[in-house]
Design an enzyme around this catalytic site. Structure first.
Site, PDB file in Angstrom:
ATOM      1  N   ASP A  28      51.120  52.126  47.362  1.00  0.00           N
ATOM      2  CA  ASP A  28      51.780  52.303  48.652  1.00  0.00           C
ATOM      3  C   ASP A  28      52.898  53.350  48.596  1.00  0.00           C
ATOM      4  O   ASP A  28      53.800  53.360  49.420  1.00  0.00           O
ATOM      5  CB  ASP A  28      52.335  50.961  49.154  1.00  0.00           C
ATOM      6  CG  ASP A  28      53.289  50.344  48.157  1.00  0.00           C
ATOM      7  OD1 ASP A  28      53.425  50.888  47.036  1.00  0.00           O
ATOM      8  OD2 ASP A  28      53.913  49.311  48.495  1.00  0.00           O
TER       9      ASP A  28
ATOM     10  N   HIS B  20      48.356  79.056  36.025  1.00  0.00           N
ATOM     11  CA  HIS B  20      49.047  78.029  36.814  1.00  0.00           C
ATOM     12  C   HIS B  20      49.247  76.759  35.984  1.00  0.00           C
ATOM     13  O   HIS B  20      48.869  75.663  36.386  1.00  0.00           O
ATOM     14  CB  HIS B  20      48.297  77.746  38.120  1.00  0.00           C
ATOM     15  CG  HIS B  20      48.489  78.811  39.146  1.00  0.00           C
ATOM     16  ND1 HIS B  20      47.794  78.854  40.331  1.00  0.00           N
ATOM     17  CD2 HIS B  20      49.304  79.898  39.169  1.00  0.00           C
ATOM     18  CE1 HIS B  20      48.181  79.921  41.037  1.00  0.00           C
ATOM     19  NE2 HIS B  20      49.092  80.563  40.348  1.00  0.00           N
TER      20      HIS B  20
ATOM     21  N   ASP C 108      57.840  80.387  35.820  1.00  0.00           N
ATOM     22  CA  ASP C 108      57.498  80.829  37.177  1.00  0.00           C
ATOM     23  C   ASP C 108      57.944  79.713  38.116  1.00  0.00           C
ATOM     24  O   ASP C 108      57.256  78.703  38.269  1.00  0.00           O
ATOM     25  CB  ASP C 108      55.984  81.072  37.253  1.00  0.00           C
ATOM     26  CG  ASP C 108      55.533  81.572  38.608  1.00  0.00           C
ATOM     27  OD1 ASP C 108      56.283  81.422  39.598  1.00  0.00           O
ATOM     28  OD2 ASP C 108      54.414  82.116  38.689  1.00  0.00           O
TER      29      ASP C 108
ATOM     30  N   ASP D 250      59.869  82.879  44.689  1.00  0.00           N
ATOM     31  CA  ASP D 250      58.794  82.877  43.695  1.00  0.00           C
ATOM     32  C   ASP D 250      59.191  83.877  42.614  1.00  0.00           C
ATOM     33  O   ASP D 250      58.889  85.062  42.724  1.00  0.00           O
ATOM     34  CB  ASP D 250      57.476  83.276  44.380  1.00  0.00           C
ATOM     35  CG  ASP D 250      56.282  83.138  43.459  1.00  0.00           C
ATOM     36  OD1 ASP D 250      56.446  82.622  42.338  1.00  0.00           O
ATOM     37  OD2 ASP D 250      55.171  83.549  43.873  1.00  0.00           O
TER      38      ASP D 250
ATOM     39  N   HIS E  19      44.908  88.870  37.359  1.00  0.00           N
ATOM     40  CA  HIS E  19      45.262  88.436  38.728  1.00  0.00           C
ATOM     41  C   HIS E  19      45.795  89.595  39.563  1.00  0.00           C
ATOM     42  O   HIS E  19      46.059  90.680  39.046  1.00  0.00           O
ATOM     43  CB  HIS E  19      46.285  87.292  38.675  1.00  0.00           C
ATOM     44  CG  HIS E  19      47.551  87.615  37.923  1.00  0.00           C
ATOM     45  ND1 HIS E  19      48.514  88.468  38.406  1.00  0.00           N
ATOM     46  CD2 HIS E  19      48.012  87.191  36.720  1.00  0.00           C
ATOM     47  CE1 HIS E  19      49.522  88.550  37.545  1.00  0.00           C
ATOM     48  NE2 HIS E  19      49.229  87.794  36.495  1.00  0.00           N
TER      49      HIS E  19
ATOM     50  N   HIS F 115      51.777  89.030  46.858  1.00  0.00           N
ATOM     51  CA  HIS F 115      51.460  88.184  48.013  1.00  0.00           C
ATOM     52  C   HIS F 115      52.734  88.036  48.819  1.00  0.00           C
ATOM     53  O   HIS F 115      53.830  88.327  48.327  1.00  0.00           O
ATOM     54  CB  HIS F 115      50.910  86.818  47.561  1.00  0.00           C
ATOM     55  CG  HIS F 115      51.831  86.049  46.648  1.00  0.00           C
ATOM     56  ND1 HIS F 115      52.906  85.315  47.109  1.00  0.00           N
ATOM     57  CD2 HIS F 115      51.849  85.906  45.301  1.00  0.00           C
ATOM     58  CE1 HIS F 115      53.525  84.757  46.072  1.00  0.00           C
ATOM     59  NE2 HIS F 115      52.919  85.109  44.960  1.00  0.00           N
TER      60      HIS F 115
ATOM     61  N   HIS G 162      52.572  81.222  49.129  1.00  0.00           N
ATOM     62  CA  HIS G 162      51.586  82.249  49.447  1.00  0.00           C
ATOM     63  C   HIS G 162      51.500  82.331  50.961  1.00  0.00           C
ATOM     64  O   HIS G 162      50.671  81.681  51.588  1.00  0.00           O
ATOM     65  CB  HIS G 162      50.225  81.935  48.811  1.00  0.00           C
ATOM     66  CG  HIS G 162      50.257  81.947  47.312  1.00  0.00           C
ATOM     67  ND1 HIS G 162      49.334  81.315  46.530  1.00  0.00           N
ATOM     68  CD2 HIS G 162      51.123  82.524  46.434  1.00  0.00           C
ATOM     69  CE1 HIS G 162      49.630  81.504  45.239  1.00  0.00           C
ATOM     70  NE2 HIS G 162      50.717  82.219  45.170  1.00  0.00           N
TER      71      HIS G 162
ATOM     72  N   GLU H 177      54.267  91.141  40.686  1.00  0.00           N
ATOM     73  CA  GLU H 177      54.205  90.256  39.517  1.00  0.00           C
ATOM     74  C   GLU H 177      53.080  90.579  38.543  1.00  0.00           C
ATOM     75  O   GLU H 177      52.130  89.808  38.398  1.00  0.00           O
ATOM     76  CB  GLU H 177      54.070  88.805  39.989  1.00  0.00           C
ATOM     77  CG  GLU H 177      52.974  88.561  41.024  1.00  0.00           C
ATOM     78  CD  GLU H 177      52.837  87.069  41.362  1.00  0.00           C
ATOM     79  OE1 GLU H 177      52.720  86.273  40.421  1.00  0.00           O
ATOM     80  OE2 GLU H 177      52.834  86.739  42.565  1.00  0.00           O
TER      81      GLU H 177
ATOM     82  N   TYR I 282      48.350  88.494  29.331  1.00  0.00           N
ATOM     83  CA  TYR I 282      48.150  87.178  28.700  1.00  0.00           C
ATOM     84  C   TYR I 282      47.097  87.328  27.612  1.00  0.00           C
ATOM     85  O   TYR I 282      45.956  87.700  27.905  1.00  0.00           O
ATOM     86  CB  TYR I 282      47.690  86.150  29.752  1.00  0.00           C
ATOM     87  CG  TYR I 282      48.470  86.276  31.045  1.00  0.00           C
ATOM     88  CD1 TYR I 282      49.649  85.557  31.233  1.00  0.00           C
ATOM     89  CD2 TYR I 282      48.045  87.140  32.062  1.00  0.00           C
ATOM     90  CE1 TYR I 282      50.393  85.699  32.394  1.00  0.00           C
ATOM     91  CE2 TYR I 282      48.779  87.289  33.228  1.00  0.00           C
ATOM     92  CZ  TYR I 282      49.952  86.573  33.393  1.00  0.00           C
ATOM     93  OH  TYR I 282      50.693  86.715  34.545  1.00  0.00           O
TER      94      TYR I 282
ATOM     95  N   ARG J  38      54.740  87.310  32.206  1.00  0.00           N
ATOM     96  CA  ARG J  38      54.690  87.720  33.615  1.00  0.00           C
ATOM     97  C   ARG J  38      56.127  87.961  34.041  1.00  0.00           C
ATOM     98  O   ARG J  38      57.029  87.227  33.617  1.00  0.00           O
ATOM     99  CB  ARG J  38      54.026  86.637  34.488  1.00  0.00           C
ATOM    100  CG  ARG J  38      54.017  86.962  35.967  1.00  0.00           C
ATOM    101  CD  ARG J  38      52.982  86.159  36.783  1.00  0.00           C
ATOM    102  NE  ARG J  38      53.220  84.731  36.840  1.00  0.00           N
ATOM    103  CZ  ARG J  38      52.525  83.824  36.157  1.00  0.00           C
ATOM    104  NH1 ARG J  38      51.545  84.184  35.343  1.00  0.00           N
ATOM    105  NH2 ARG J  38      52.803  82.536  36.264  1.00  0.00           N
TER     106      ARG J  38
ATOM    107  N   GLU K 280      58.123  88.536  37.654  1.00  0.00           N
ATOM    108  CA  GLU K 280      57.842  88.449  39.096  1.00  0.00           C
ATOM    109  C   GLU K 280      59.141  88.539  39.882  1.00  0.00           C
ATOM    110  O   GLU K 280      60.078  87.766  39.648  1.00  0.00           O
ATOM    111  CB  GLU K 280      57.140  87.119  39.409  1.00  0.00           C
ATOM    112  CG  GLU K 280      56.901  86.893  40.888  1.00  0.00           C
ATOM    113  CD  GLU K 280      56.036  85.669  41.166  1.00  0.00           C
ATOM    114  OE1 GLU K 280      56.075  84.712  40.363  1.00  0.00           O
ATOM    115  OE2 GLU K 280      55.339  85.678  42.201  1.00  0.00           O
TER     116      GLU K 280
END
Ligand code: GLY
Ligand code: MN
Ligand code: MN
Length: 476
Positions: free
Chosen positions: A63, A282, A299, A310, A382, A386, A393, A409, A413, A430, A432
């Site tokens: 719940d 991610h 990130d 971001d 990638h 964005h 996004h 960004e 890798y 990365r 960004e």
């Protein structure tokens, strides 16, 4: 006597709670939302009606629900943060015995008992204060069918199949969407026999994208604040991080600082990955306990009054980049530096991407990590940009216009077992930043957080008050 006092106190508490109908925090204000509804209306097709629903309540376990988060389109058009509502916007003025109207807001009724448990509801009165003339209860959406026979276009948000049905609440979002589906199906079957009539059921996303892709000054202010908070958290983590920490602890410092600055939560699940985990784009489990001497990719973005940053920084946990880490890091930095310069009016996401790719691909060839220009895709898999806004996004065009806020960004890798010299394995980088597009060029809103490898090392040599916090050991 004791009982009486308790009862008296309870009554005061209940009545205070129930009469507490002040508006929510909404920095944008009723006029902003009203203006956006008007702009939405102006982009609607002829003779149309649009149905925009609140977000569903999502079950977490038993719940317990996930923290409620309003649908960004709904919030943008209304400022409303409660569940189980519908906004209906008409292209043209409608008339009934009470006069003319061009929108109806359906909201939850107030409920003294439920408000004691779950917090205040604004009800019809509260919605009227928020610049809505026609406000009705959600029950009316279900009990009195909306007369849509005469509209040739219905614009709607997708009906999700994950809406929770509260069995004891016959007017919840589940029932509202069932009713909507019924209305639309009836309309569709009416039309089938009459080919002269046109009927479209289309998405509101195209219109919302046009509205949300460029930001008003107020939105830029809120975004800038969210981004600044995120950048300051990156700086404090640079000072505080050390070899004995865990990914989770590093995540916690970012998120603690967000709240210190008044951000309600993160705009998306924080990605904090050290070593090979940084190569998972991610990665949100953040459960590695051993980050010693690794590069850590962070990130993370604060959500401030609905608007989310971001920002990614990648740093050496021990404060000094080793040779391979520095080489890859500096290549991503160079790629990002040059790519940001492409974030100008008239260019598109593609121009930014091609610039960033070119530098990374040539760099990887020079290092002997790849042989072929196209092979860089394997280590930089990638896109580069964005929009950001109410969503991390955000919707919008790939062609750059004034007052868009976008990310730049690039990343490299190299997971374990890649077809390269093992000295490069488990390096994931990365960088960004959040860029405001202006007439006079790109403005980096996350500039506060250092990006150059030598500047990062300088900040990392500083001390942080976070390290004064020593908690009791619970393992012994
Ligand atoms: N934080 C997700 C992204 O960078 O797009
Ligand atoms: Mn991003
Ligand atoms: Mn990101």
């Amino acid at each position: 006597m004791r009982f009486k006092n308790t009862l008296f106190l309870l009554l005061i508490l209940l009545s205070t709670n129930y009469s507490y109908t002040q508006e929510y925090f909404d920095d944008l204000g009723p006029e902003f939302h009203k203006k956006k509804r008007q702009e939405f209306r102006s982009l609607m097709p002829a003779n149309s009606v649009a149905f925009i629903f609140t977000s569903p309540i999502m079950k977490r376990s038993n719940d317990t629900d996930y923290m409620y988060h309003q649908d960004p389109n709904f919030y943008y058009l209304t400022g409303w943060r409660e569940p189980h509502g519908v906004l209906v916007i008409f292209k043209d003025d409608q008339f009934d015995s009470d006069g003319s109207y061009n929108e109806i807001m359906y909201v939850r009724e107030r409920n003294e008992y439920r408000e004691m448990w779950d917090g205040r509801r604004l009800g019809i009165k509260g919605a009227k204060k928020m610049s809505f003339d026609r406000v009705k209860l959600r029950s009316e959406f279900i009990e009195n069918t909306i007369p849509i026979e005469n509209f040739s276009n219905i614009l709607n948000t997708n009906i999700r199949d994950d809406v929770r049905d509260f069995k004891d609440d016959k007017y919840d979002l589940f029932d509202i969407q069932n009713k909507f589906q019924e209305i639309v199906s009836k309309k569709e079957s009416d039309i089938l026999g009459d080919l002269n009539k046109q009927f479209f059921s289309s998405s509101i996303n195209q219109i919302m994208s046009k509205l949300r892709q460029t930001k008003d000054p107020l939105e830029i202010e809120l975004l800038t604040k969210a981004i600044r908070i995120s950048a300051l958290a990156q700086i404090e983590v640079m000072r505080a991080i050390h070899n004995d920490m865990t990914e989770r602890e590093v995540q916690g410092i970012h998120e603690f600082i967000y709240r210190k600055y008044g951000a309600a939560h993160e705009g998306y699940n924080s990605i904090v990955g050290a070593g090979g985990n940084a190569c998972v784009l991610h990665y949100v489990t953040n459960e590695d306990m051993d980050i010693k001497d690794k590069l850590i990719l962070m990130d993370v973005g604060a959500e401030y009054r609905g608007y989310t940053a971001d920002v990614t920084r990648t740093i050496p946990v021990n404060g000094k980049f080793n040779n391979e880490q520095k080489i890859i890091y500096d290549l991503v930095y160079k790629s990002q530096e040059e790519a940001i310069k492409e974030a100008i009016i008239g260019n598109s996401f593609n121009d930014i991407y091609l610039k960033s790719y070119d530098i990374i691909a040539k760099g990887l060839i020079d290092l002997g990590i790849i042989n072929d220009y196209r092979e860089a895709r394997k280590y930089y898999p990638h896109g580069v940009s964005h929009h950001i806004g109410l969503d991390v996004h955000d919707p919008g065009s790939r062609d750059l216009m004034e007052n868009m806020v976008i990310t730049v960004e690039p990343g490299i890798y190299i997971p374990e077992n890649s077809n390269t010299d093992p000295k490069w394995w488990n390096i994931g980088v990365r960088i960004e930043d959040d860029i405001l597009i202006t007439n006079s060029g790109p403005v980096n809103l996350s500039i506060d957080a250092p990006r150059r490898s030598d500047e990062i090392e300088v900040i990392m040599a500083q001390d942080s008050p976070i390290n004064q916090l020593v908690l009791p050991d619970i393992n012994n």
